[in-house]
Structures are given as structure tokens and as C-alpha cells.
Design an enzyme around this catalytic site. Sequence first.
Site, mmCIF file in Angstrom:
data_model
loop_
_atom_site.group_PDB
_atom_site.id
_atom_site.type_symbol
_atom_site.label_atom_id
_atom_site.label_comp_id
_atom_site.label_asym_id
_atom_site.label_seq_id
_atom_site.Cartn_x
_atom_site.Cartn_y
_atom_site.Cartn_z
ATOM 1 N N PHE A 118 -6.808 -3.559 -8.581
ATOM 2 C CA PHE A 118 -5.597 -3.531 -9.404
ATOM 3 C C PHE A 118 -5.740 -4.364 -10.672
ATOM 4 O O PHE A 118 -5.344 -3.935 -11.751
ATOM 5 C CB PHE A 118 -4.399 -4.019 -8.580
ATOM 6 C CG PHE A 118 -3.971 -3.039 -7.526
ATOM 7 C CD1 PHE A 118 -3.291 -1.891 -7.890
ATOM 8 C CD2 PHE A 118 -4.240 -3.255 -6.188
ATOM 9 C CE1 PHE A 118 -2.882 -0.971 -6.929
ATOM 10 C CE2 PHE A 118 -3.839 -2.344 -5.226
ATOM 11 C CZ PHE A 118 -3.168 -1.205 -5.593
ATOM 12 N N GLY A 119 -6.334 -5.555 -10.572
ATOM 13 C CA GLY A 119 -6.445 -6.437 -11.732
ATOM 14 C C GLY A 119 -7.417 -5.916 -12.775
ATOM 15 O O GLY A 119 -7.080 -5.807 -13.962
ATOM 16 N N GLU A 141 2.413 -4.396 9.682
ATOM 17 C CA GLU A 141 2.382 -2.952 9.449
ATOM 18 C C GLU A 141 1.426 -2.261 10.418
ATOM 19 O O GLU A 141 1.726 -1.176 10.945
ATOM 20 C CB GLU A 141 2.014 -2.686 7.979
ATOM 21 C CG GLU A 141 3.158 -3.132 7.059
ATOM 22 C CD GLU A 141 2.882 -3.004 5.564
ATOM 23 O OE1 GLU A 141 3.811 -2.667 4.826
ATOM 24 O OE2 GLU A 141 1.738 -3.271 5.126
#
Lengths: 424, 424
Positions: free
Chosen positions: B18-19, B175
Site C-alpha cells: 500500500f505505501g 477475523e
Amino acid sequence: MTQAPAKPHRVVIVGAGFGGLEAAFGLAGAPVEITLIDRRNHHLFQPLLYQVATASLATSEIAWPIRYLLRDRPEVTTLFANVCGVDAAAKCVQLDDGGSIPYDTLVLATGARHAYFGHDEWEPFAPGLKTLEDATTLRRRILVAFERAERETDPDKRAALLTFVIIGAGPTGVEMAGTIADLAKDTLPQDFRHIDTRKARVVLIEAGSRVLAGFPDDLSAYAQASLEKLGVEVMLGEPVTECSADGVVFGGKRLEARTIVWAAGVRASRAAEWLNAPADRAHRLQVEPDLTVPGHPDVFAIGDTVTIKGPDGNPVPGIAPAAKQEGRYVAALIKARLDGKTLPPFRYKHAGSLAQIGKKKAVIDFGWLKLRGSLAWWIWGLAHIYFLIGVRHRIAVAMNWLWIHTRDQRAARLITQGSSKVAQ
Amino acid sequence: MTQAPAKPHRVVIVGAGFGGLEAAFGLAGAPVEITLIDRRNHHLFQPLLYQVATASLATSEIAWPIRYLLRDRPEVTTLFANVCGVDAAAKCVQLDDGGSIPYDTLVLATGARHAYFGHDEWEPFAPGLKTLEDATTLRRRILVAFERAERETDPDKRAALLTFVIIGAGPTGVEMAGTIADLAKDTLPQDFRHIDTRKARVVLIEAGSRVLAGFPDDLSAYAQASLEKLGVEVMLGEPVTECSADGVVFGGKRLEARTIVWAAGVRASRAAEWLNAPADRAHRLQVEPDLTVPGHPDVFAIGDTVTIKGPDGNPVPGIAPAAKQEGRYVAALIKARLDGKTLPPFRYKHAGSLAQIGKKKAVIDFGWLKLRGSLAWWIWGLAHIYFLIGVRHRIAVAMNWLWIHTRDQRAARLITQGSSKVAQ
């Protein structure tokens, strides 16, 4: 005193491919107890496996958990196990973990693997395409070849990385060659900076005299011309005599290539050995007209693991519809026998032959009708979507094809099972 | 005599998570030449990786080829390569194949792996979840455990096969636990004949005093109650002291379990070692307020591989939005510097924390608003679909979730990378 209820007839089916699964489906409602054994947990739609290998479809779009497909059939037990033999005298199937499963009737639907005609040492260099792992392995090799070419500065090495050889020009070979050409010409060019992926060579090598030998001559010629239009180099009449890490030798010529796909031949499973029964050179069982194994009236064999002649005197082809017809016949014969009846011999009905050539053409031979070009492609596409199981799989595959056709993008361009360090 | 044009500023970005990807996106239009290096060919949407591990989504639904995402940016070169060091004096990045890539500005976005707090020997028994291969490995282990239980006759062994331990009750652990419980309770029961998958035990072990420690107390309590309603056994305050092929030991108690999932901790990449820069216990680089590495004004580090305090004095969490904000900030600062300007320090804005609990509930903490239950689940789902890249991925994921919610069926229940003979 009440009488004990009769024990249900025990049917064991080995293999949950098209044939085995169809036999299980066909036995619905019969007074039987079924054990379906497969060493995979999933049924695979093999006709589209090349699309996983070429990054067009995801693995889960052409595979279904076997037990899910039979969830509504309480009399069917699905076993995730490896069969290693049959004890025909004791009437039981042997598992490699020492287990043994008794049967009254046995259905062997154990399929085939690719074969190297006595050159098993070629397998590491020229993998074939039969399982999901085969497909993701080929996908990785193809995608890694482009990645390595992008970073390669030596022009010869770069050319070898951008040369893709497909050995065998049956439907799988033709479909692989056309789709790799599409991938290089339409999907990838914009993504690379140092190579022109459109210059990749796709070479289809066939020992016989034409591509798609199972089709009429004019469709073969059309398929070859269409492949050549896509940029595929078609080499006929020259068998491959060597496969190595460097490439292939065919017709005395050496071709440097880092990616080789084997689509040239198959060998049946070991079912013939298990029963010590007569088989042909490709290990396929020679079965009776009612698909029983000679000398074993309670053992049926179907699909790619048998050889049998069709009504026209030609061998029944090793395709999904043939395996399904055989599975259906065996189920009907088992039911008839339980009623004390019998059935006329199995009679194969050839519905047609189809092959896709690149993303916009196909050839179809219905016998009474021959089709080629984009109309054939539409029929090919609709037929394959129709034969997928379940609405979701149909939507998912149709959506992927829509994207490929309108945007040339392929969803599954993933290099998995290794990082950039992975050897090819 | 004409002057030679100024050479463009060379930016090297290591890591396309993502970065790193956001930094590349943010530099669009800037007078730079970008090299983006990753040892994978794909960008991965890690927040949904647990759904691949639990057979809900296909690998290709949460991953994209990196070069495809940057196809329209001719100034960006994507390299599929493994970085093994940085020569800060010579200003170049070293590749493990001997190559070296020079930079004017370097952005390290190399992420983190799961870590075992000095017990690396636990990894084979308790795999973590960071890559697509991790996810398909866990999927195989979970599905094979049910398959083996179906065939196991010893009640103790069967119970161990049907016991799933998740270590660590952060968002990933919560999750995983909720989804494995759903799988056992709703998806699988009808498919098996000898076991009742609803009796599978899902045990969530956490060393701390509550689940989802990053959330407010009341949402933690709600999450725990919701998990317990799904049948998950939540064990708090008892650290795991042993992992083996037989199970785990926690709080002095031994629990027999064949499947263990590690969701308890991460360790940053080797970026700190490459630069010999100060790092915390989890190997995370301590960066300056402008995200440069101390003593290296031309080297930025972002995402999970750094530790930095947010405006509230708490560490910036290791989540996708934080990495993206950092990537965007670094791109803006590089642009500003090229114009001879600078920017105020990086300031993290926490948009919110989300976690799914089973297939119908979630908890969300926006700070100004706390949500839980099915409304939170809808927002969770829409937010995740929104952040996926591309229409096709959004449709595909939405379609899978629709099927899970309405029919409890999961498309990707595939055991791959091995046949029935595979060891767990």
C-alpha cells in the site's frame, strides 16, 4: 421374526473426473451405497485448464469441491484418498494408507497423465497440463520468462526467454499457442519498458502432418492459418528429439527456448496394472462392449483410462463428453442389473469437436456442420459456459472473458509458489 | 552549443504494498524517473487475505500485477527482483543477483513478516498470514484437517483434527476465528458423512486481557460476545508457551490441535539492518517526523517497516490507510523538494478501525462514532469493495460475498499444492 433388510449394493467409484462424477449422478435414486474416491478434493473442468495456465481464469473458477457436488446425496460418501490397487478376488480397493474399501461393483475412472514416450527426463523442462498445480506452474514459468527477459541485457538470452515452444498440436497445444500469442501481443505490451513483448516467438511443433489431426482437413488448414495470423510459427512433420533447460531439438534443428509446454501425449493411469488386464501402448484398458474389464464383470472402466472403438470403427476420443456418456451408461447398466436386466452395448455418440484459436476464433466440427471463425467462437464460449457447474462459476468465467475481449486484461497474472528468486 | 537536458531525478521505491504503490501514484506528473522493485509480481490487498485462507475468495480476486497498475506511467519501471541491501554512500540499492540500482531518492516500503518472539521453531506448526502462498497453505491445512477427520476412527485424534487454534486476537485473529467458525457451522456440515463439522472447536488464544486491543473496551466486549455466539472459545490473558505438531500449551494447559494459525505478531523487514539505522524491538525503523531515516535525508521509510508516533502520542497503527497516507506524504515531499521547497512534518489522520466478526457482523471505531452489528458489517463490506482496484475485482468479490451470505457456499475450497498424500 422379521427379516433383516437387504444390504444395499456397494458401488465404489475411483476418480471424480467427468466420467466418475457422471456415474455417481446417474445412480441417483438407485438402491446403492456409493463411495467416491479421489486423490484431489476437487472436480476439475479440464477443457479450460489452459486458461488457468495462461492467466485468463482463476483456479477456483474451473474447480469444485467434490463433496459439495454430492452434498444432497446422503448415500454417497466422498473419500479424499489415494488408491494404490484393486484386490479383485477379495473385491476391495486398496488405499495407500493401508485402508481397504469393499465393493460389489467397481467403476474405475482414473484418467490419464501426460506422457513423454519414454523420455520422462524431459518432464522438468517441458511440463504438461493435467492438474491445477500443472496450470499454476506453467503460468509461473510463462510470466517469469517475460519478467526475466525485461531484465536481461544479453540479446541471445533475452531471445531465448521470449521464445515459447508448445509441443503437440492437438486442441490443448493449439489453444495454448493461440493464448500465449494473445498474451504477448495484446495483454502485456504496455506493461514492460525494456522488451517488446509483441516480438515474443510462439512456436508450435507437431510430429504429424497437420494441426488438430482429429478435425477435417479444411478446419485444420483454417486453424493453422489463423494461428499464423496470430504470429504463431507452426512446424509440422518434425518430431522433437530433445528437450533440455536450453530448448528443444526438432527435425535436426536446435531452438533456444526457456519455456516449453508439453501437449503431445498422454498415458492412462495404472488401472490396467491393478487388474493385470490387457492394455494398449498408452496403458489404456481394453474393455468389453459393455465397458466391463475382461474377466471382471463387476469392474467397469471408463474415460481416458480405457480404449474402445466407436460405432464408426474409430477409437472413442479422450474428451469430456465421451467420459460422461460412458459414466451415464455404466450407471444405467448397474441399475438394470439390480433389476435383473441388462442393456445393449455402449454406443458412443460424437456430438462434435471444438477448439479455440486465440481469443476471437474457434473451429467446430459437428459432423453434419462445420464452423469456423467468430461465430464458432461464440458457440465455443457458450457451450463451455453452459457445461460449467453452477450460476456463480458461469458468471465469473463470462465476466473474465468479457474483460479479455474488451480490454485485453487477464485477472490471474500471478506468479505464486515462489518469489523472484524462484528458478524457472 | 546547446545545453544537455537535465537528467531526471531518480526515485527508487522498494516494495509495492500500500505505501510503495501510493508513493508511485503520488509522483505522477513529477519530473522523476521511478524504479519500483518488488520480489512479488503482484500487489496484494492484505486486509482480505484471511478470506483466501478460509476459502471465501480466490487469490486473483485480491491481487493485481504491479506492472499492470502502472502501465500508463512510462516513467515507471517495475522490477521483479529481490533487494538485499542498500549502499547509502554510493546511493544505490543492491539486488541479490548482483545488480545494483542507483537512486537520488530512495523510498523503503518493505513491510513486515509475522514473527514468533524468539520461537522461530514454531513456524512449521503455526504458519502466519502475509502472502498469497501463506493463505493457500493455511487453506490447505484447514480443509485437509476436515478431510482427515472424516476418515479418522480414533475419537481423540478426530477431536484434535477438528480443533482449530488461532493465536493472537487482533483483527486478523478475530477475523480468522469467526470465518473458520462460519465454515464449520454453515458451509461444510452437509458435505461430510462421518463427522459433524458443527462440533469443530475454534479456540482463539490471546496473551492480553481482551480481543481487538486497538478498539474501545465496549467494542472489544461486543466482539468477544459475538465470537462466543459463533461458538469460538476465547481464551484471554494466557500466553502460548509451546507450539508443536500435537497442539499448543497456554497458561500451563495443553490443547491437542492439528491446525494452528499464527496471528500474534510481526517483525519488520531488514531495512533497518541495510542502513544500520535505529530500530525498535520489532525491527521497525525509527524515522524522523518527515519520514526520512535519521542521517539519511534522501532515504524515506514508510508503512509496516517503520514506527512513528501519531498526533495523539500513540504509535501509528500498521494498517493500510496509514501506509497509504505515508506514501502520499513522501510523494508530495519529493515533489516539493524538487521545487526547492519543503513540507511540514507527516501528520497521521486516523480514519477508523474495522474488523469483521463472522459473516454478518463487524465492529467499527471512527472515533466520533462507534458501530457494531450488521450495519457495521455493511459499512465494512462496502469500504473493502471500494478500496479494491478495478471494477472487475469489485464485482467478483461482491459476487462471492453474495453467495456466502445467501447460500453459505465458498468458491475457493481447493486443496492445492499436494494430493491426498500431502502431509499437513
